[in-house]
Enzyme design. Structure first.
Site, PDB file in Angstrom:
ATOM      1  N   LEU A  53      -5.099  -0.233  -0.867  1.00  0.00           N
ATOM      2  CA  LEU A  53      -5.625   1.111  -1.152  1.00  0.00           C
ATOM      3  C   LEU A  53      -4.896   2.109  -0.262  1.00  0.00           C
ATOM      4  O   LEU A  53      -4.861   1.917   0.953  1.00  0.00           O
ATOM      5  CB  LEU A  53      -7.115   1.195  -0.804  1.00  0.00           C
ATOM      6  N   HIS A  54      -4.327   3.139  -0.842  1.00  0.00           N
ATOM      7  CA  HIS A  54      -3.745   4.181   0.011  1.00  0.00           C
ATOM      8  C   HIS A  54      -3.721   5.552  -0.648  1.00  0.00           C
ATOM      9  O   HIS A  54      -3.303   6.524  -0.029  1.00  0.00           O
ATOM     10  CB  HIS A  54      -2.333   3.803   0.457  1.00  0.00           C
ATOM     11  N   ARG A  55      -4.167   5.670  -1.912  1.00  0.00           N
ATOM     12  CA  ARG A  55      -4.129   6.982  -2.579  1.00  0.00           C
ATOM     13  C   ARG A  55      -5.054   7.946  -1.855  1.00  0.00           C
ATOM     14  O   ARG A  55      -6.216   7.592  -1.564  1.00  0.00           O
ATOM     15  CB  ARG A  55      -4.616   6.866  -4.017  1.00  0.00           C
TER      16      ARG A  55
ATOM     17  N   ASP B  32      -4.638   0.504  -5.829  1.00  0.00           N
ATOM     18  CA  ASP B  32      -4.369   1.820  -6.392  1.00  0.00           C
ATOM     19  C   ASP B  32      -2.866   2.118  -6.350  1.00  0.00           C
ATOM     20  O   ASP B  32      -2.438   3.249  -6.551  1.00  0.00           O
ATOM     21  CB  ASP B  32      -5.196   2.912  -5.691  1.00  0.00           C
TER      22      ASP B  32
END
Ligand code: UD1
Length: 359
Positions: free
Chosen positions: A204-206, A279
């Site tokens: 997850l990094h958005r 993501d």
């Protein structure tokens, strides 16, 4: 011929590597690599350059972090003298990060020709910084090198002349297939005491997922719940790390946070996973290429072909929806025989270089 490639962030290195290997076969081509420095941590840069066998960049601009405006503007200012000195026949940009946009604008304003690798992808979500970057880059680049027919159609719909579009396939798959034998030698599963097919991998990094504390809390609650079913391994991107630290959340019993992994270790980890939740754009494609079930924790994807033809499902960020999709995956068939979209064949870089040399 003089070709100058500009990269800045981790996924860019994966896309550039096969092009660099291919260009190195052509004695009459000088290939100069500029690293803008958008990503700078060793875990995001050095490990990737090494794993992907990319030569060190000729120019390292050291731009670093900042607001989108700062990052883009600083890159343009630092890149302009390099491009004026190198006077390349082509400036090659890849993907959709701020370095991609900055390099494209600088090059066209210097009167240089730009080739965009991974052109034409659209999420139709203008709140994503990458969507703005994609649209702007494709509007002004000279040669639009696309991974799939849906990308061509997006460009044509935006009024782009078909002569500027060349479908070459997915260059990330070139990297993946080339690295697979070396990834298989990675000891990561033994190190983490995991067996193939018995765990999930999360990335997850958005900003839309990790910068908004209620959304991040919701996602983590779903992951903790999923970890009651099977171990969940979560290599944490630096942006996410700082957000997690701010929330000071305890890990679930089987939700394991790791530092960012190198390309080969990560490839070995996710390819053996029962399920990937992400993501990331690249991972949606990579899981399709190897037939690993993937749930995309976003409301949209710019890579719908991974849903139509691959193993991806776009499930959004609602915990109940994530858990029910995960349950469906876990009770579904495994392993899945990969069905790779056309031209996702490991030879995209050859077609890209052919387009550059004939253009
Ligand atoms: C960028 C790209 C995104 C891509 C991602 C891949 C844009 C708009 N976003 O997002 O499309 O999917 O890279 O990783 O270009 N940081 C570090 N070390 C680093 C780099 C960043 O600690 O080497 C931290 C900094 O706190 C920084 C934050 O991560 O502010 C975000 O970095 P940034 O490059 O702005 O965006 P990413 O989230 O990495």
């Amino acid at each position: 011929m003089n070709i100058c490639s500009v990269v800045g962030a981790r996924p860019n290195f994966v896309k550039l590597a096969p092009i660099a290997w291919e260009l190195a076969q052509h004695a009459a081509v000088r290939h100069c690599i500029v690293h803008t420095g958008q990503h700078y941590d060793a875990a995001l840069v050095d490990a990737f350059l090494h794993d992907l066998r990319l030569p060190p960049p000729h120019y390292a601009l050291g731009i670093g972090s900042g607001t989108h405006t700062e990052q883009t503007a600083r890159t343009m200012l630092a890149l302009e003298p390099v491009l004026r000195q190198e006077k390349p026949d082509w400036v090659v940009v890849v993907g959709d990060v701020n370095a991609t946009l900055a390099a494209t604008l600088t090059a066209v304003k210097c009167g240089l020709r730009v080739a965009h690798v991974e052109a034409g992808l659209r999420s139709f979500d203008r709140t994503m910084p990458e969507e703005i970057n994609r649209r702007l880059v494709d509007a002004v680049a000279d040669l639009l090198l696309t991974p799939s027919a849906d990308a061509d159609a997006n460009l044509v719909r935006e009024g782009i002349a078909p002569e500027r579009i060349r479908r070459v396939g997915n260059v990330m798959v070139d990297s993946l297939l080339a690295a697979l034998p070396r990834a298989m030698a990675s000891p990561i599963l033994d190190t983490l005491e995991l067996s193939p097919g018995t765990y999930a991998v999360v990335t997850l990094h958005r900003p839309s997922n990790v910068d908004d504390p209620p959304t991040l809390r919701r996602l983590l609650a779903a992951l903790v719940q999923l970890s009651e079913r099977l171990p969940v391994i979560f290599p944490v991107h630096p942006r996410t790390r700082s957000r997690l630290d701010a929330l000071s959340l305890p890990p679930g019993p089987r939700l394991r946070y790791l530092p960012p992994l190198g390309y080969l270790d990560f490839l070995q980890l996710w390819r053996q996973a029962r399920l990937v939740l992400t993501d990331s754009g690249g991972l949606q494609e990579e899981t399709t290429a190897l037939g690993v079930p993937c749930l995309t924790l976003r409301p949209t994807t710019e890579r719908p072909i991974t849903v139509w033809e691959g193993t991806n499902r776009v499930v959004g960020t609602n915990p109940a929806a994530i858990l029910s999709a995960a349950e469906a995956c876990l009770s579904g068939p495994y392993p899945i025989e990969p069905r790779r979209p056309a031209l996702w064949d490991g030879r995209a870089a050859g077609r890209i270089v052919e387009a550059l040399l004939s253009g």
